[in-house]
Every structure is written in C-alpha cells, then in structure tokens.
Write a protein that holds these residues in place. Structure first.
Motif, PDB file in Angstrom:
ATOM      1  N   ARG A   1      -0.041   1.284  92.005  1.00 32.14           N
ATOM      2  CA  ARG A   1      -1.876   1.423  92.265  1.00 32.14           C
ATOM      3  C   ARG A   1      -1.557   2.433  90.976  1.00 32.14           C
ATOM      4  O   ARG A   1      -2.473   2.876  90.843  1.00 32.14           O
ATOM      5  N   LEU A   2      -1.789   1.496  90.438  1.00 29.56           N
ATOM      6  CA  LEU A   2      -2.057   1.057  88.450  1.00 29.56           C
ATOM      7  C   LEU A   2      -3.314   1.367  88.247  1.00 29.56           C
ATOM      8  O   LEU A   2      -3.815  -0.045  88.263  1.00 29.56           O
ATOM      9  N   VAL A   3      -4.197   2.109  87.992  1.00 26.10           N
ATOM     10  CA  VAL A   3      -5.879   1.695  86.970  1.00 26.10           C
ATOM     11  C   VAL A   3      -5.504   1.512  86.280  1.00 26.10           C
ATOM     12  O   VAL A   3      -5.240   2.698  85.152  1.00 26.10           O
ATOM     13  N   MET A   4      -5.680   1.265  85.137  1.00 23.87           N
ATOM     14  CA  MET A   4      -6.431   0.700  84.181  1.00 23.87           C
ATOM     15  C   MET A   4      -7.846   0.989  83.853  1.00 23.87           C
ATOM     16  O   MET A   4      -8.721   0.591  84.234  1.00 23.87           O
ATOM     17  N   LYS A   5      -8.537   1.320  82.342  1.00 22.91           N
ATOM     18  CA  LYS A   5      -9.196   1.617  81.894  1.00 22.91           C
ATOM     19  C   LYS A   5      -9.848   0.590  80.630  1.00 22.91           C
ATOM     20  O   LYS A   5      -8.648   0.611  79.707  1.00 22.91           O
ATOM     21  N   VAL A   6     -10.751   0.135  80.524  1.00 24.64           N
ATOM     22  CA  VAL A   6     -10.932  -0.827  79.133  1.00 24.64           C
ATOM     23  C   VAL A   6     -11.714  -0.161  78.762  1.00 24.64           C
ATOM     24  O   VAL A   6     -13.549  -0.167  79.356  1.00 24.64           O
ATOM     25  N   GLU A   7     -11.940  -0.277  77.417  1.00 26.31           N
ATOM     26  CA  GLU A   7     -13.198   0.503  76.434  1.00 26.31           C
ATOM     27  C   GLU A   7     -13.618   0.053  75.773  1.00 26.31           C
ATOM     28  O   GLU A   7     -12.558  -1.500  74.631  1.00 26.31           O
ATOM     29  N   ARG A   8     -14.552  -0.638  74.970  1.00 28.04           N
ATOM     30  CA  ARG A   8     -15.031  -1.217  74.196  1.00 28.04           C
ATOM     31  C   ARG A   8     -14.328   0.102  72.440  1.00 28.04           C
ATOM     32  O   ARG A   8     -15.176   1.212  72.056  1.00 28.04           O
ATOM     33  N   THR A   9     -13.515  -1.081  71.246  1.00 34.97           N
ATOM     34  CA  THR A   9     -13.592  -0.164  70.406  1.00 34.97           C
ATOM     35  C   THR A   9     -14.038  -0.534  69.118  1.00 34.97           C
ATOM     36  O   THR A   9     -14.628   0.424  68.473  1.00 34.97           O
ATOM     37  N   CYS A  10     -14.435  -1.257  69.074  1.00 29.59           N
ATOM     38  CA  CYS A  10     -15.701  -1.890  68.092  1.00 29.59           C
ATOM     39  C   CYS A  10     -16.066  -3.240  68.322  1.00 29.59           C
ATOM     40  O   CYS A  10     -16.245  -4.095  68.342  1.00 29.59           O
ATOM     41  N   ARG A  11     -17.632  -3.573  67.416  1.00 27.40           N
ATOM     42  CA  ARG A  11     -18.376  -4.997  67.491  1.00 27.40           C
ATOM     43  C   ARG A  11     -17.818  -5.025  66.102  1.00 27.40           C
ATOM     44  O   ARG A  11     -18.158  -4.727  65.061  1.00 27.40           O
ATOM     45  N   ARG A  12     -17.666  -6.504  66.841  1.00 24.13           N
ATOM     46  CA  ARG A  12     -17.319  -7.607  64.369  1.00 24.13           C
ATOM     47  C   ARG A  12     -18.306  -8.899  64.992  1.00 24.13           C
ATOM     48  O   ARG A  12     -18.310  -9.460  65.989  1.00 24.13           O
ATOM     49  N   THR A  13     -18.367  -8.769  63.730  1.00 28.47           N
ATOM     50  CA  THR A  13     -19.238 -10.779  63.747  1.00 28.47           C
ATOM     51  C   THR A  13     -18.460 -11.743  63.410  1.00 28.47           C
ATOM     52  O   THR A  13     -17.328 -11.189  62.317  1.00 28.47           O
ATOM     53  N   MET A  14     -18.109 -12.563  64.564  1.00 28.33           N
ATOM     54  CA  MET A  14     -17.272 -13.121  63.960  1.00 28.33           C
ATOM     55  C   MET A  14     -18.033 -14.625  63.860  1.00 28.33           C
ATOM     56  O   MET A  14     -19.257 -15.098  64.372  1.00 28.33           O
ATOM     57  N   ASN A  15     -17.668 -16.034  63.416  1.00 29.41           N
ATOM     58  CA  ASN A  15     -17.363 -17.220  63.355  1.00 29.41           C
ATOM     59  C   ASN A  15     -16.949 -18.261  64.173  1.00 29.41           C
ATOM     60  O   ASN A  15     -15.796 -18.269  64.185  1.00 29.41           O
ATOM     61  N   SER A  16     -18.218 -18.288  65.146  1.00 28.92           N
ATOM     62  CA  SER A  16     -17.314 -19.362  66.544  1.00 28.92           C
ATOM     63  C   SER A  16     -16.611 -20.493  66.142  1.00 28.92           C
ATOM     64  O   SER A  16     -15.903 -20.872  66.657  1.00 28.92           O
ATOM     65  N   ALA A  17     -17.186 -21.144  65.086  1.00 28.56           N
ATOM     66  CA  ALA A  17     -16.568 -22.900  64.470  1.00 28.56           C
ATOM     67  C   ALA A  17     -14.930 -21.831  63.910  1.00 28.56           C
ATOM     68  O   ALA A  17     -14.742 -22.988  64.230  1.00 28.56           O
ATOM     69  N   ASP A  18     -14.892 -21.106  63.633  1.00 28.41           N
ATOM     70  CA  ASP A  18     -13.220 -20.294  63.188  1.00 28.41           C
ATOM     71  C   ASP A  18     -12.256 -20.468  64.627  1.00 28.41           C
ATOM     72  O   ASP A  18     -11.353 -20.149  64.752  1.00 28.41           O
ATOM     73  N   LEU A  19     -13.265 -20.338  65.867  1.00 26.94           N
ATOM     74  CA  LEU A  19     -12.752 -20.154  67.184  1.00 26.94           C
ATOM     75  C   LEU A  19     -12.086 -21.287  68.213  1.00 26.94           C
ATOM     76  O   LEU A  19     -11.678 -21.301  68.904  1.00 26.94           O
ATOM     77  N   THR A  20     -13.330 -21.985  68.066  1.00 27.66           N
ATOM     78  CA  THR A  20     -13.030 -22.925  68.648  1.00 27.66           C
ATOM     79  C   THR A  20     -12.672 -24.683  68.504  1.00 27.66           C
ATOM     80  O   THR A  20     -12.602 -24.386  67.024  1.00 27.66           O
TER      81      THR A  20
END
Length: 109
Positions: A90-109
C-alpha cells in the motif's frame, strides 16, 4: 521543422516521491524515496538509491500527462497521488511539478 533555438512547447519536470507506506515495505523503499523526470524523458535517481520497478510501472502512464498543462476540471490536474499495485505494501506516491521548461519538439521526436 522549428529552429532549435526557439522552443515550441513547454513541459514540466517532475519529482515522484514515496508519500507514505500504509502496509509493510516489501521492496525496500521508504517514505521520502524519489526520482525525477527531467528534460522530457530523463529519469534521475539519487546516488545510491533505487526505485521499485512495480511502483514505477504504476505511475509511469500518468507522467506524460502530468508534464503538460491540463484543463482546470481535468481530474489529473487535481490529483497527484498514485498507488503501487502491491496490496501488502500500500505504497502511495506523490507527483509534483518542479519547474517548467521550454523545449523544441523537433529535438525529441
């Protein structure tokens, strides 16, 4: 294709932390154990630490959505807790946003 100096999308880096364990820890994790998801797809663990692959599998399908802006009424925009599937733990995890970043989608796909 977008110019690599101009970001065309914004996403959040995330931190996933063990918020609580309501049963017995069978995977060796403890409250406070964590990992970070940065630069869209880079998983970082603290030096010398581990994260249970089954707990990771439980939260993984939601991480791409949590990295993006969501509609105010979307349940995933409001909820940040996820549970490992092991009923003994019964392990519960919390997801938090730590920072917002701008990225170029062409570099990722």
């Amino acid at each position: 294709m977008a110019d690599s100096t101009d970001g065309d999308m914004e996403i959040y880096d995330l931190k996933v932390t063990v918020d609580r364990i309501e049963g017995r820890s069978v995977c060796g994790m403890a409250t406070g154990d964590s990992f970070e998801l940065v630069n869209s797809a880079h998983l970082r663990l603290p030096e010398g630490k581990h994260f249970c692959v089954y707990a990771l599998a439980a939260v993984l399908p939601f991480l791409a959505a949590k990295q993006r802006d969501l509609a105010a009424g979307d349940w995933l925009a409001q909820d940040s807790h996820f549970a490992c599937p092991d009923p003994e733990e019964r392990l519960v995890m919390k997801v938090e946003r730590t920072c917002r970043r701008t990225m170029n989608s062409a570099d990722l796909t």
